[in-house]
Design a protein around this motif. Structure first.
Motif, PDB file in Angstrom:
ATOM      1  N   TYR A 279     -15.443 -18.941  18.369  1.00 55.33           N
ATOM      2  CA  TYR A 279     -16.898 -18.821  18.334  1.00 55.33           C
ATOM      3  C   TYR A 279     -17.316 -17.539  19.040  1.00 55.33           C
ATOM      4  O   TYR A 279     -16.772 -17.209  20.103  1.00 55.33           O
ATOM      5  CB  TYR A 279     -17.548 -20.009  19.040  1.00 55.33           C
ATOM      6  N   ARG A 285     -26.642 -20.529  18.352  1.00 54.32           N
ATOM      7  CA  ARG A 285     -26.723 -21.967  18.585  1.00 54.32           C
ATOM      8  C   ARG A 285     -25.974 -22.377  19.851  1.00 54.32           C
ATOM      9  O   ARG A 285     -26.392 -23.239  20.596  1.00 54.32           O
ATOM     10  CB  ARG A 285     -26.111 -22.720  17.398  1.00 54.32           C
ATOM     11  N   PHE A 286     -24.834 -21.733  20.066  1.00 57.60           N
ATOM     12  CA  PHE A 286     -23.909 -22.283  21.055  1.00 57.60           C
ATOM     13  C   PHE A 286     -23.781 -21.448  22.305  1.00 57.60           C
ATOM     14  O   PHE A 286     -22.988 -21.748  23.184  1.00 57.60           O
ATOM     15  CB  PHE A 286     -22.524 -22.451  20.425  1.00 57.60           C
ATOM     16  N   ALA A 289     -23.815 -23.225  25.735  1.00 52.11           N
ATOM     17  CA  ALA A 289     -22.660 -24.063  26.038  1.00 52.11           C
ATOM     18  C   ALA A 289     -21.425 -23.217  26.296  1.00 52.11           C
ATOM     19  O   ALA A 289     -20.632 -23.506  27.193  1.00 52.11           O
ATOM     20  CB  ALA A 289     -22.404 -25.028  24.885  1.00 52.11           C
ATOM     21  N   ASN A 333      -8.103 -30.808   9.662  1.00 56.23           N
ATOM     22  CA  ASN A 333      -8.915 -31.638   8.775  1.00 56.23           C
ATOM     23  C   ASN A 333      -8.808 -31.239   7.302  1.00 56.23           C
ATOM     24  O   ASN A 333      -9.469 -31.811   6.461  1.00 56.23           O
ATOM     25  CB  ASN A 333     -10.395 -31.650   9.181  1.00 56.23           C
TER      26      ASN A 333
ATOM     27  N   MET B   1     -34.816 -21.269  15.332  1.00 61.92           N
ATOM     28  CA  MET B   1     -33.710 -22.023  15.945  1.00 61.92           C
ATOM     29  C   MET B   1     -34.110 -22.521  17.336  1.00 61.92           C
ATOM     30  O   MET B   1     -34.087 -23.700  17.628  1.00 61.92           O
ATOM     31  CB  MET B   1     -32.500 -21.111  16.039  1.00 61.92           C
ATOM     32  N   GLU B   2     -34.553 -21.560  18.164  1.00 63.57           N
ATOM     33  CA  GLU B   2     -35.002 -21.934  19.510  1.00 63.57           C
ATOM     34  C   GLU B   2     -36.090 -22.992  19.410  1.00 63.57           C
ATOM     35  O   GLU B   2     -36.095 -23.970  20.143  1.00 63.57           O
ATOM     36  CB  GLU B   2     -35.562 -20.703  20.234  1.00 63.57           C
ATOM     37  N   SER B  69     -28.277 -27.305  15.193  1.00 63.94           N
ATOM     38  CA  SER B  69     -26.871 -27.006  15.489  1.00 63.94           C
ATOM     39  C   SER B  69     -26.031 -26.956  14.228  1.00 63.94           C
ATOM     40  O   SER B  69     -24.956 -26.373  14.214  1.00 63.94           O
ATOM     41  CB  SER B  69     -26.300 -28.078  16.418  1.00 63.94           C
ATOM     42  N   ASN B  71     -24.502 -29.417  13.181  1.00 59.45           N
ATOM     43  CA  ASN B  71     -23.561 -30.543  13.300  1.00 59.45           C
ATOM     44  C   ASN B  71     -24.332 -31.784  13.708  1.00 59.45           C
ATOM     45  O   ASN B  71     -25.314 -31.688  14.428  1.00 59.45           O
ATOM     46  CB  ASN B  71     -22.512 -30.280  14.374  1.00 59.45           C
ATOM     47  N   PRO B 123     -24.277 -32.185  30.461  1.00 54.47           N
ATOM     48  CA  PRO B 123     -24.796 -30.918  29.924  1.00 54.47           C
ATOM     49  C   PRO B 123     -25.469 -31.151  28.576  1.00 54.47           C
ATOM     50  O   PRO B 123     -24.917 -31.815  27.708  1.00 54.47           O
ATOM     51  CB  PRO B 123     -23.537 -30.064  29.753  1.00 54.47           C
ATOM     52  N   GLU B 125     -26.599 -28.643  26.539  1.00 56.85           N
ATOM     53  CA  GLU B 125     -26.480 -27.541  25.585  1.00 56.85           C
ATOM     54  C   GLU B 125     -25.779 -28.024  24.318  1.00 56.85           C
ATOM     55  O   GLU B 125     -24.931 -28.921  24.365  1.00 56.85           O
ATOM     56  CB  GLU B 125     -25.651 -26.382  26.178  1.00 56.85           C
ATOM     57  N   ILE B 126     -26.115 -27.405  23.206  1.00 56.36           N
ATOM     58  CA  ILE B 126     -25.478 -27.784  21.940  1.00 56.36           C
ATOM     59  C   ILE B 126     -24.034 -27.274  21.940  1.00 56.36           C
ATOM     60  O   ILE B 126     -23.798 -26.074  22.104  1.00 56.36           O
ATOM     61  CB  ILE B 126     -26.258 -27.180  20.767  1.00 56.36           C
ATOM     62  N   PRO B 127     -23.059 -28.175  21.811  1.00 59.89           N
ATOM     63  CA  PRO B 127     -21.670 -27.739  21.938  1.00 59.89           C
ATOM     64  C   PRO B 127     -21.112 -27.234  20.611  1.00 59.89           C
ATOM     65  O   PRO B 127     -21.401 -27.793  19.556  1.00 59.89           O
ATOM     66  CB  PRO B 127     -20.958 -29.032  22.323  1.00 59.89           C
ATOM     67  N   PRO B 128     -20.303 -26.169  20.655  1.00 55.21           N
ATOM     68  CA  PRO B 128     -19.589 -25.775  19.449  1.00 55.21           C
ATOM     69  C   PRO B 128     -18.452 -26.760  19.196  1.00 55.21           C
ATOM     70  O   PRO B 128     -17.853 -27.269  20.133  1.00 55.21           O
ATOM     71  CB  PRO B 128     -19.043 -24.388  19.803  1.00 55.21           C
ATOM     72  N   LEU B 129     -18.165 -27.025  17.946  1.00 56.09           N
ATOM     73  CA  LEU B 129     -17.130 -28.016  17.635  1.00 56.09           C
ATOM     74  C   LEU B 129     -15.773 -27.351  17.522  1.00 56.09           C
ATOM     75  O   LEU B 129     -15.604 -26.392  16.778  1.00 56.09           O
ATOM     76  CB  LEU B 129     -17.447 -28.707  16.303  1.00 56.09           C
ATOM     77  N   GLN B 134     -14.220 -30.878  13.358  1.00 52.95           N
ATOM     78  CA  GLN B 134     -15.020 -30.439  12.222  1.00 52.95           C
ATOM     79  C   GLN B 134     -14.685 -31.243  10.981  1.00 52.95           C
ATOM     80  O   GLN B 134     -13.981 -30.795  10.089  1.00 52.95           O
ATOM     81  CB  GLN B 134     -14.773 -28.956  11.944  1.00 52.95           C
TER      82      GLN B 134
END
Ligand code: HEM
Lengths: 572, 397
Positions: A279, A285-286, A289, A333, B1-2, B69, B71, B123, B125-129, B134
């Motif tokens: 990432y 978006r992330f 984090a 996956n 987005m924000e 996000s 997701n 936390p 915050e939006i986490p990345p996967l 996925q």
């Protein structure tokens, strides 16, 4: 077999508690379902004659009765539950972490978790789920399931099939929902019947006795779901036979062509490219984090590969006869499927060392030209290297996967993930040798804060010499050996599976789900109307959801003078 | 987005407030002694209406966060626990429309509120996967498990009402003390939420260095350190010095920090509980009991059983079957005996045992109520202890 003839004329098998046709309690057998101590009849199995409650003489009877007891089933389930719970306290053998003190379970548990770890290991909990006693426990649950279901299904089926609309009065007034009304007109009964039909009850009539019934099929739910469970247990059993289940692992370097293990040399894989995407730190978006976690987060691992099938395995040089099956992009996956096999992206190694070159310099003169150089092929390290200037380097120790732990220096694996060497350097003019330690590039990189599981060292390979210092073995060394360049390979780890039992598991799971839904979301409801003089007795029974049945009855008698049923449930 | 992210968090906050207000209205209904249970009073209809609006608001939170996000927002503790609270509310609404029992709301909503508050400690915050997550099966699996758990939670709510109503508070015996312990545990969770929110608002931070499997690792405390990681050293200046070290056997990743949170929860939870006891001068159970005079135990017992009957198939589908399909897709093994999976199996075994016990006489009523409480404990164990402690010890996840 002794049969019991009821006053209604029906002949019941031995051990019957309530006549299959009219429901009249059979005096001598009331103790079986505990009806003798209660006002209400136990309707669980319609008072049918079950083998387990009828015979208890031979050893077969005793075994049968043991396994057909729901109490025993609950005990078995509870024991399995507790044992499974204990098994999760510490990691299982297969989950001992790669960076553990030792991967030998005999050492790992005690060293890591102390006395409890030792007990855990000695009782065999580190491989609980394949231990003989756990398997016996699960098998007993299976046996119990089968016997319990047979014991009840057949008599219950008979009883429900033979039941008549006309019931004995003691059957009616010993139901949980019951009322009696002195005078009821025919019109009112007609209205009730219509209401019941509107609520989708099926009516059966006999001499003005009525039974309204709904959802009988839900009674078979538990038996259906148990069949599903049995299929799953059988599938688990079959899976232990090698023909039905195979599981292997292969590491393939970029560009490499390898036979896929476990396929009897039938399939080959060529790894064209391994891709690791991460990432972006400024991803809208992330970013919060990512900033918080403070590390690089992978977004995709992928192997672009081609699968080949060997032409004729008997012929030597089958590799030249490869027939292309297809190109695959294997990622998490998204496994590759071919010929009954499935290949999963499992692991990777970005920085596997394949070749390391070293140069020898004079100790306090790093400006000067190198005196000599040599290259170690890490897949085929030699024990000695002769340099052009006549120097001789002996490989005293080689740690392919160097790690420094409390217990000293070891190699974690036999793969060249982090090579380190102890070299003995011989010079022509001197009989003695000098010792140097060179290596642990990964350790040096990590000390600089680089996460080598997601960062490739290859681009830095030119400057890599500055990463790993040479540690002179003795103070007065005259020469030093420095890493000059490193060749890295990117290796993809793929697991290969073949599992012919999957369809059986799927079948079992589907049947189980059908069974539980059938038994849980529908209920078997019955309402009896029993004429008495000018009035009626009204009774109702359901196997669950009494609240729903009461509502049905309320709706059915609406607008009539019939008394609402009372709940005669006793306190327990 | 924000913008979306902001809408999303205000929606969550709004639903939190709505549930709180709805709880008060449900509180008013229990005073209507004469009002027939099913002919719901004005307070009752207002309460359920507010609950439904709160639920819709939370659904909007869920959808907008999903849009932001890309997701399904069920992939970290914050998102999952919030969603679990939402499922509990949904299950409550469904059961309310079957049985129209306002009393349930008085207990179900506060529990949903505690869930949401607890979630916000993690936390946000939006986490990345990471790649293994996925998969569509991930959210299909997680949402179904949560829904199944939400329905099973209603059986806990019913069981708790049954017990508070029925357990004799005039004696000091195993039953009244056990019930009090259950209520005390709820206080501990509240204690955790309170202390985490207070220090979270202050942005408290203390960093320790400790040794994790031979590597020097940092761990960040957001609560003042009463206990340090085993052989850890404090690197932040000007903060409270730890009083002692975590015992040696607790040495997984962040074990010290987690142990510290547990200690804080005990201190603050016990303090709140103690003050409540001092003010009330009787057990919490004894305080609530008179409010439940009008409860019909048979009906509550039936709801207890019915919610297990409805929730069990949903839980099986999500927790075992969809989980297995996902594991098969991701790793080629539909079952791997990792603690999370094993605890889902234990939960399933437990409720299967419950259903079987209900088949025999003598297990209805109070015993079933206790079982429902234990079942809730097992699900929470899997959510909290397995995620935060066992998984940590095992250094994966
Ligand atoms: C461990 C896995 C098992 C599961 C998940 C399971 C599941 C179920 C379910 C959901 C029901 C329906 C309950 C109800 O209608 O209220 C049921 C009923 C039943 N189960 Fe099991 N069961 C299991 C094992 C067993 C075993 C080992 C036995 C054998 C003794 C058994 C015997 C029964 C019986 C006798 C019924 C009741 C049938 C009836 O009264 O209509 N079960 N089971």
């Amino acid at each position: 077999m002794k049969h019991i003839k009821c006053e209604c004329g029906h002949v019941n098998p031995e051990g019957t508690v309530l006549c299959e046709a009219c429901g009249k309690p059979i005096e001598a057998n009331q103790y079986i379902d505990g009806n003798d101590k209660k006002k209400l009849l136990n309707m669980r199995y319609e008072g049918s004659a079950r083998r387990s409650t009828t015979y208890n003489k031979t050893i077969v009877d005793k075994v049968w009765n043991f396994f057909s007891s729901v109490k025993v089933a609950v005990w078995l389930i509870v024991i399995a539950l507790i044992a499974s719970g204990i098994g999760t306290i510490f990691p299982l053998e297969q989950y001992i972490p790669a960076d553990a003190i030792s991967r030998d379970p005999a050492i790992f548990y005690e060293e890591t978790y102390g006395i409890f770890g030792k007990i855990f290991y000695q009782l065999g909990f580190h491989k609980l789920y394949s231990s003989w006693w756990y398997l016996i426990l699960i098998a007993s649950i299976g046996v119990s399931l089968v016997i319990c279901s047979i014991d009840r299904f057949v008599p219950l089926y008979r009883a429900l099939k033979r039941q008549k609309a006309k019931r004995h009065v003691t059957f009616i007034n010993r139901q949980r929902l019951y009322s009696s009304t002195e005078t009821v007109s025919n019109e009112e009964i007609q209205a009730v019947k219509e209401h019941l039909e509107k609520s989708r009850y099926r009516l059966k009539e006999e001499d003005n006795h009525i039974v309204a019934e709904k959802g009988r099929f839900s009674r078979w739910g538990p038996y259906v779901n148990h069949i599903g469970l049995i299929i799953i247990l059988i599938a688990a059993l079959i899976r232990t036979i090698p023909f039905f289940y195979m599981d292997d692992y292969v590491w393939v370097r970029e560009g490499e062509l390898r036979v896929v293990p476990g396929t009897d040399g039938e399939y080959y894989i060529q790894n064209h490219e391994f891709i690791l995407d991460t990432y972006a730190e400024d991803d809208e978006r992330f970013k919060d984090a990512i900033a918080k976690q403070g590390m690089i987060i992978p977004s995709n691992f992928q192997t672009n590969a081609t699968i080949y099938k060997a032409g004729d395995a008997e012929v030597i040089g089958a590799e030249e006869n490869l027939e292309k099956i297809g190109d695959f992009q294997i990622s998490m996956n998204q496994p590759a499927k071919f010929g009954g096999y499935t290949l999963y992206q499992q692991g990777y190694q970005l920085n596997e060392f394949s070749k390391m070159s070293f140069k020898v310099y004079e100790m306090n003169n790093s400006e000067a030209e190198a005196l000599g150089e040599f290259t170690v092929d890490l897949f085929d390290p030699k024990s000695e290297y002769e340099l052009e200037n006549g120097f001789n380097v002996e490989v005293k120790e080689y740690y392919p996967d160097y790690s420094l732990t409390e217990n000293g220096v070891t190699s974690k694996t036999n793969d060249s993930n982090n090579p380190a060497f102890i070299f003995n350097l011989y010079t022509p003019e001197n009989d003695n040798y000098e010792t140097s330690f060179v290596g642990d590039v990964i350790g040096s990189a990590e000390n600089l804060g680089i996460d080598t599981s997601v960062v490739e060292l290859k681009p830095m390979a030119d400057v890599i010499g500055t990463f790993a210092a040479t540690v002179p073995g003795s103070e007065d060394n005259q020469y030093k050996i420095l890493i000059d360049s490193i060749q890295f390979d990117r290796t993809s780890g793929l697991s290969i599976k073949k599992d012919y039992t999957l369809p059986l598991f799927v079948l079992g799971a589907i049947i189980f789900m059908i069974g539980v839904i059938q038994g849980m979301y529908w209920q078997h409801r019955r309402i009896w109307i029993h004429p008495k003089n000018n009035g009626i007795l009204l009774a109702g029974h359901t196997n669950k959801n009494w609240f729903g049945l009461k509502k049905d009855i309320e709706k059915a008698i609406e607008g009539t003078s019939i008394n609402m049923v009372e709940d005669q449930k006793e306190d327990e | 987005m924000e913008g979306l992210t902001e809408i999303s968090s205000s929606m969550l906050f709004a639903s939190f407030i709505l549930y709180l207000v709805a709880t008060f209205f449900f509180g008013f209904t229990i005073k209507d002694k004469t009002a027939e249970r099913r002919k719901s009073s004005i307070a009752g209809s207002l309460a359920i209406t507010l609950t439904i609006i709160g639920f819709i608001t939370q659904v909007i939170y869920f959808i907008t966060r999903w849009m932001a996000s890309g997701n399904a927002p069920v992939s970290n503790m914050f998102e999952f626990v919030t969603f679990l609270g939402m499922c509990l509310v949904l299950a409550f609404i469904i059961i309310w429309f079957i049985y129209r029992l306002n009393m349930l709301g008085l207990f179900a909503l506060p529990i949903a509120i505690i869930f949401i508050a607890y979630a916000s400690v993690f936390p946000t915050e939006i986490p990345p996967l990471v790649p293994s997550l996925q998969s569509h099966w991930l959210w299909i699996h997680v949402t179904t498990v949560a829904l199944g758990s939400g329905i099973l939670f209603i059986s806990f709510v019913a069981g708790l009402i049954y017990l508070i109503h029925g357990v004799d508070q005039s004696v000091r015996d195993v039953r009244s003390i056990s019930l009090e312990i259950v209520l005390y545990i709820i206080f501990l969770i509240i204690g955790f939420v309170v202390v985490s929110s207070v220090f979270g608002a202050m942005h408290y931070n203390a960093t320790f260095e400790y040794d994790l499997n031979g590597k020097t690792t940092q761990t960040e405390y957001t609560l003042p350190a009463i206990v340090a990681p085993y052989e850890g050293t404090l690197v932040t200046d000007g903060v409270m010095k730890p009083w002692f070290d975590t015992p040696e056997w607790m040495h997984g990743a962040d074990a010290g920090r987690k142990f510290n949170s547990v200690i804080w929860s005990f201190i603050v939870g016990t303090l709140i509980y103690g003050i409540a006891r001092l003010v009330l001068r009787k057990r919490i159970g004894a305080t609530i009991q008179p409010l439940l005079k009008n409860v019909k135990p048979d009906l509550v017992d039936e709801i207890n059983y019915r919610s297990v009957a409805i929730g069990f198939p949903v839980f099986t589908l999500g927790g075992l079957i969809f989980a297995a399909i996902w594991a098969q897709e991701a790793w080629g093994r539909f079952w791997g005996w990792d603690p999370k999976e094993t605890w889902a199996l234990i939960t399933w075994f437990f409720y299967a045992a419950y259903l079987h016990l209900r088949l025999s006489r003598g297990w209805h009523g109070e015993k079933s109520a206790w079982l429902a409480v234990i079942g809730f404990g097992i699900i929470l164990f899997n959510l909290i202890v397995v995620n935060l402690v066992l998984a940590g010890l095992h250094s994966y996840a």
